[in-house]
Design a protein around this motif. Structure first.
Motif, PDB file in Angstrom:
ATOM      1  N   PRO A  64       0.833  -1.194   0.058  1.00  0.00           N
ATOM      2  CA  PRO A  64       0.133  -0.069   0.048  1.00  0.00           C
ATOM      3  C   PRO A  64       0.904   1.305   0.051  1.00  0.00           C
ATOM      4  O   PRO A  64       1.955   1.261   0.084  1.00  0.00           O
ATOM      5  CB  PRO A  64      -0.859  -0.146   1.192  1.00  0.00           C
ATOM      6  N   LYS A  65       0.266   2.367  -0.086  1.00  0.00           N
ATOM      7  CA  LYS A  65       0.954   3.769  -0.165  1.00  0.00           C
ATOM      8  C   LYS A  65       1.604   3.959   1.289  1.00  0.00           C
ATOM      9  O   LYS A  65       1.193   3.540   2.181  1.00  0.00           O
ATOM     10  CB  LYS A  65      -0.105   4.892  -0.368  1.00  0.00           C
ATOM     11  N   GLY A  72       1.850   4.829  -4.222  1.00  0.00           N
ATOM     12  CA  GLY A  72       1.879   3.413  -4.140  1.00  0.00           C
ATOM     13  C   GLY A  72       3.198   3.082  -4.708  1.00  0.00           C
ATOM     14  O   GLY A  72       4.287   3.635  -5.167  1.00  0.00           O
ATOM     15  N   HIS A 247      -2.596   0.736 -12.460  1.00  0.00           N
ATOM     16  CA  HIS A 247      -3.537   1.619 -12.252  1.00  0.00           C
ATOM     17  C   HIS A 247      -3.454   2.946 -13.313  1.00  0.00           C
ATOM     18  O   HIS A 247      -2.025   3.332 -13.705  1.00  0.00           O
ATOM     19  CB  HIS A 247      -3.630   2.101 -10.717  1.00  0.00           C
ATOM     20  N   LYS A 277     -13.503   6.642 -11.371  1.00  0.00           N
ATOM     21  CA  LYS A 277     -12.903   5.340 -10.575  1.00  0.00           C
ATOM     22  C   LYS A 277     -13.756   4.221 -10.680  1.00  0.00           C
ATOM     23  O   LYS A 277     -13.343   3.273 -10.878  1.00  0.00           O
ATOM     24  CB  LYS A 277     -13.229   5.690  -9.098  1.00  0.00           C
ATOM     25  N   GLU A 283      -8.751   2.175  -7.536  1.00  0.00           N
ATOM     26  CA  GLU A 283      -7.491   2.531  -7.161  1.00  0.00           C
ATOM     27  C   GLU A 283      -6.933   3.638  -8.234  1.00  0.00           C
ATOM     28  O   GLU A 283      -5.805   4.184  -8.069  1.00  0.00           O
ATOM     29  CB  GLU A 283      -6.310   1.347  -7.176  1.00  0.00           C
ATOM     30  N   THR A 284      -7.828   4.182  -8.788  1.00  0.00           N
ATOM     31  CA  THR A 284      -7.277   5.154  -9.876  1.00  0.00           C
ATOM     32  C   THR A 284      -7.036   6.393  -9.173  1.00  0.00           C
ATOM     33  O   THR A 284      -7.893   6.877  -8.293  1.00  0.00           O
ATOM     34  CB  THR A 284      -8.384   5.386 -10.886  1.00  0.00           C
ATOM     35  N   HIS A 285      -6.071   6.989  -9.491  1.00  0.00           N
ATOM     36  CA  HIS A 285      -5.518   8.155  -8.943  1.00  0.00           C
ATOM     37  C   HIS A 285      -6.282   9.619  -9.822  1.00  0.00           C
ATOM     38  O   HIS A 285      -5.947   9.640 -10.985  1.00  0.00           O
ATOM     39  CB  HIS A 285      -4.145   8.540  -8.696  1.00  0.00           C
TER      40      HIS A 285
END
Length: 293
Positions: A64-65, A72, A247, A277, A283-285
């Protein structure tokens, strides 16, 4: 975690097939006196090594981030694809050099030893197994949206196609007589040339993503259409996109009624984010900058 388990599963299955073929091809190439089969065995060795690379880097990319990686660890998966491309290109150069050397020896009038039937059977077995694992891996790559699994699938396909060339060369060298023994090393050169093509494609995509290459025009146009479909949102513009592993990262500006309250504008921007999203994955930024119309 489920995604990682599936990636491990398909990669381990490919690794098992590679180990079996690796041993069989080396034995068949040595006992069958076939340069093409030994080249094919080296290719299978590179397949096995790339399976290890995928297992290592997918584990890292799934983290994870954290404080040092705000976006990430997805780029590690892209790095794995790039390393696979480098491995393929290195193997291809070695195969072409070895085959060209034997062709040069034949051109000087020296006789080359004809390969044995064991080498031919090894090539035919490789075609069947590697083409099967290619189709399985590609299905999983699309389901999991994994660059590394897709790159590994193409590695399996390149091995299957190289075995086709190997089988043709070995078969010709066996059944057409001593004058045609050059077909064996010639097949290895053709195999090497094909692998170069696959490797260059993987390197182009991997390096492009590592260098923050934008998403394809078709995807960017779709993003603008999705953002503009939200009621009250006008003229999505200043779009910036890139890939972070499997992603997308999306940044864009939108216009809205300047008399809206701050809360209303915020809710509309959130609706744009949720729309993107829901289409490209949670998980798209997404970063949306609001401007008054």
């Amino acid at each position: 975690m489920e995604r990682n388990r599936e990636i491990y599963k398909v990669t381990l299955l490919g690794g098992l097939v590679n180990i079996v073929l690796l041993v069989f091809k080396f034995v068949a190439g040595i006992l069958g006196h076939s340069a093409a089969m030994i080249a094919d065995a080296v290719h299978s060795l590179s397949d096995f090594l790339t399976d290890i690379i995928v297992l290592m880097f997918v584990r890292i990319s799934s983290k994870p981030k954290d404080k040092s990686h705000d976006y990430g660890h997805g780029k590690y998966e892209t790095l794995a694809m790039t390393l696979i491309g480098v491995a393929l290109l290195s193997v291809a150069i070695g195969i072409i050099y070895g085959g060209a050397t034997k062709i040069s020896v034949w051109a000087r009038g020296e006789q080359l030893e004809a390969p044995g039937l064991l080498a031919l059977w090894a090539a035919l077995l490789s075609i069947i197994l590697k083409e099967g694992i290619y189709h399985y891996s590609m299905i999983k790559a699309r389901q999991l949206n994994s660059q590394a699994v897709e790159a590994n699938a193409w590695h399996h396909r390149s091995d299957a196609l190289s075995s086709v060339g190997t089988a043709v060369g070995i078969g010709g060298a066996i059944f057409l007589g001593q004058r045609w023994t050059v077909l064996d090393p010639l097949a290895s050169v053709v195999v090497g040339a094909f692998i170069v093509k696959v490797a260059v494609g993987l390197l182009r995509n991997g390096i492009g993503d590592l260098m923050e290459q934008s998403l394809p025009d078709a995807v960017e146009n779709e993003i603008l259409q999705l953002a503009g479909s939200v009621p009250g949102v006008a003229m999505p513009h200043d779009l910036r996109t890139r890939r972070i592993g499997n992603h997308y990262a999306i940044e864009l500006h939108i216009l809205m009624d300047g008399d809206m309250t701050l809360r209303e504008a915020h809710d509309k921007a959130t609706q744009v984010e949720d729309t993107l999203k829901s289409h490209y994955g949670p998980e798209t930024h997404v970063a949306v900058h609001v401007e008054p119309q």
